[in-house]
Design an enzyme around this catalytic site. Sequence first.
Site, mmCIF file in Angstrom:
data_model
loop_
_atom_site.group_PDB
_atom_site.id
_atom_site.type_symbol
_atom_site.label_atom_id
_atom_site.label_comp_id
_atom_site.label_asym_id
_atom_site.label_seq_id
_atom_site.Cartn_x
_atom_site.Cartn_y
_atom_site.Cartn_z
ATOM 1 N N SER A 95 1.451 -1.553 -0.111
ATOM 2 C CA SER A 95 0.356 0.048 0.307
ATOM 3 C C SER A 95 1.100 1.174 -0.062
ATOM 4 O O SER A 95 1.804 0.651 0.570
ATOM 5 C CB SER A 95 -1.086 -0.119 1.524
ATOM 6 O OG SER A 95 -1.874 0.763 1.751
ATOM 7 N N HIS A 99 2.156 12.096 -0.989
ATOM 8 C CA HIS A 99 1.791 13.398 -0.590
ATOM 9 C C HIS A 99 3.278 14.675 -1.094
ATOM 10 O O HIS A 99 4.181 15.061 -0.751
ATOM 11 C CB HIS A 99 1.552 13.879 0.333
ATOM 12 C CG HIS A 99 -0.050 13.524 1.057
ATOM 13 N ND1 HIS A 99 -1.154 13.642 0.401
ATOM 14 C CD2 HIS A 99 1.008 11.843 2.164
ATOM 15 C CE1 HIS A 99 -1.607 12.750 1.612
ATOM 16 N NE2 HIS A 99 -1.168 11.777 2.526
ATOM 17 N N HIS A 109 -2.898 7.311 -4.417
ATOM 18 C CA HIS A 109 -2.985 5.991 -3.628
ATOM 19 C C HIS A 109 -3.186 5.099 -4.177
ATOM 20 O O HIS A 109 -3.577 4.979 -5.415
ATOM 21 C CB HIS A 109 -3.885 5.967 -2.990
ATOM 22 C CG HIS A 109 -4.726 4.601 -1.914
ATOM 23 N ND1 HIS A 109 -5.218 4.321 -3.018
ATOM 24 C CD2 HIS A 109 -3.821 3.878 -0.626
ATOM 25 C CE1 HIS A 109 -6.016 2.879 -2.397
ATOM 26 N NE2 HIS A 109 -4.959 2.907 -1.227
ATOM 27 N N ARG A 113 -3.559 -6.389 -2.490
ATOM 28 C CA ARG A 113 -3.423 -6.848 -1.970
ATOM 29 C C ARG A 113 -4.370 -8.514 -1.735
ATOM 30 O O ARG A 113 -4.889 -8.606 -2.706
ATOM 31 C CB ARG A 113 -4.791 -6.325 -0.158
ATOM 32 C CG ARG A 113 -5.534 -6.039 -0.917
ATOM 33 C CD ARG A 113 -6.381 -5.275 0.134
ATOM 34 N NE ARG A 113 -7.831 -5.311 -0.471
ATOM 35 C CZ ARG A 113 -8.074 -4.315 -0.782
ATOM 36 N NH1 ARG A 113 -7.568 -2.988 -1.570
ATOM 37 N NH2 ARG A 113 -9.185 -3.876 -1.055
#
Length: 307
Positions: A95, A99, A109, A113
């Site tokens: 993950s 910024h 983002h 998974r």
Amino acid sequence: MSAGVDRQAVKAYLVDLQERICSGLERADGRGRFQQDRWQRPEGGGGESRVLRDGALLEQGGVNFSHVMGARMPASATQHRPELAGASFEAMGVSLVLHPHNPYLPTTHMNVRFFIADPPDAEPIWWFGGGFDLTPYYPFHDDVLHWHRVARAACPDQATYAAHKRWCDEYFFLRHRGETRGVGGLFFDDLNAWGFDACFAYQRSVGNAFLDAYLPIVERRRDQPWGERERRFQLYRRGRYVEFNLVYDRGTLFGLQSGGRTESILMSLPPLVRWEYDWHPEAGSEEARLYEGYLHPRDWLGEDAEA
């Protein structure tokens, strides 16, 4: 459903993906380097958090790998699968949240998974999830088109892109604000219907596409001049990111409920942020254009006119 499942192949891919993305981001940043922080989870498993602070490009960026297991599925993971309550589990993923300093560069983002649950007296059940999304502060139509073209190319067909784009728009929606977090991308979860090989191939395609989607936007916008007005708006809009992650995000909830490492879970939050009471953009401004044209679902690849 567990036949042919190769969890070690998934783990090897995820470890390599973290390394490749961090290397690519360090090259793009030019100055910053990721701090590596390996951790262990008392209940089982662990991971490696990598965080870059105060780079030339990134104010803060985190790229985390985790591989955890436990005796009981957290509530966030069984909300849509109540039959798995009480099952032991294994979960692994990469993950990231980035910024940038420059308000003309979007926050972004990505997550890929894999879960496998072992219910009592039943065969193991596995699924993949993930996706990536873009959160611009100042909108550039060409950047959004590029982002979605790469997203569509990562999908096996147009129907998958349409479904997972729509899922992204619906998932990254702040209901209390009546707006999307950004301009979307892809989101999928509970994916096992295609069989292990095809689902794993799709996860790899999405993970491998991330740098192709994001770095060209970086090169276009990184040197665009900005000032105090843009910075204040960026910090204000970062508040929406915080609101979503702490109120709605299932990954954040899963990490906290499963006893994950808090520092790694909350590295997704921006280093600086501000809220302002009842603020509204000036009519006709670039800030207003973001609200009017970019914070609601759109068929970006089916439109020709700029917002």
